[in-house]
Enzyme design. Structure first.
Site: not given
Length: 210
Positions: A11, A13, A41, A181, A70
């Site tokens: 949430k 992100k 995964e 970032h 990521d």
């Protein structure tokens, strides 16, 4: 309004991506908006590997263009930890608070000028009949000795941004999107953003809950 599918259930992100995409007239969808249960995964050893893995896996499962990211925290005094294990640093079942507690404990006694760190983000864009594209960004800062601020998520309360003289958690969503970032990674995507968003919207529109 066009839509973009972000391969995440996080949430926090989602809020970050909404802050970045809504000004462009783009509605953000996540895996929580897709009827299929998808849990990829993260077995990669780097942010790049995990972002590509998530983007390509979800794109193949749904047959749509997908943006996956990521990201995490790298602390120099801890040899780059927690890195790709940022979300599960204190254990698989642990939460943000316990992850912060572990990082602060491991930094106990480390002077402020040696508590340098950075948030890193890698965005991967994947889809049918297209080559996966990767964009990365980072934000430099210092790890504080105590939490400050209530905004954001993850390690934001202990990540001090010198240029703002505040922690990430003390910034507004708009302020964060300009220096984060994730924002830096999207700026690198800027030259191709309109074309990619158009493709994303065309492939996802009216099919987001198949």
């Amino acid at each position: 309004m066009k839509e973009v599918l972000i391969a995440t259930n996080n949430k926090g992100k989602r809020k970050d991506f909404e802050a970045l995409f809504h000004p462009l007239g783009i509605n953000v969808l996540t895996l929580q908006d897709v009827e299929k249960t998808i849990d990829v995964e993260e077995t990669g050893a780097t942010f790049e590997e995990n972002a590509i893995l998530k983007a390509e896996t979800v794109a193949n499962l749904l047959g749509k263009t997908v943006i996956a990211d990521d990201s995490g925290l790298e602390i120099d005094a801890l040899n780059g930890a927690p890195g790709v294990y940022s979300a599960r640093y204190a254990g698989i079942e642990c939460d943000d608070e316990k992850n912060i507690d572990k990082a602060l404990e491991e930094l106990r006694g480390v002077p402020s000028d040696k508590r340098t760190a950075r948030f890193r983000c890698v965005l991967a864009v994947a889809g049918p009949k297209m080559e996966t594209t990767v964009f990365s960004g980072s934000c430099e800062g210092l790890i504080t000795e105590e939490r400050k601020g209530t905004n954001g998520f993850g390690y934001d309360p202990v990540f001090y941004v010198p240029s703002k003289d505040r922690t990430m958690a003390e910034l507004t969503a708009e302020e964060k999107s300009k220096i984060s970032h994730r924002g830096a990674a999207l700026k690198k995507l800027q030259a191709e953003l309109s074309t990619m968003i158009q493709k994303v919207g065309e492939q996802i529109e009216d099919n987001c809950t198949e």
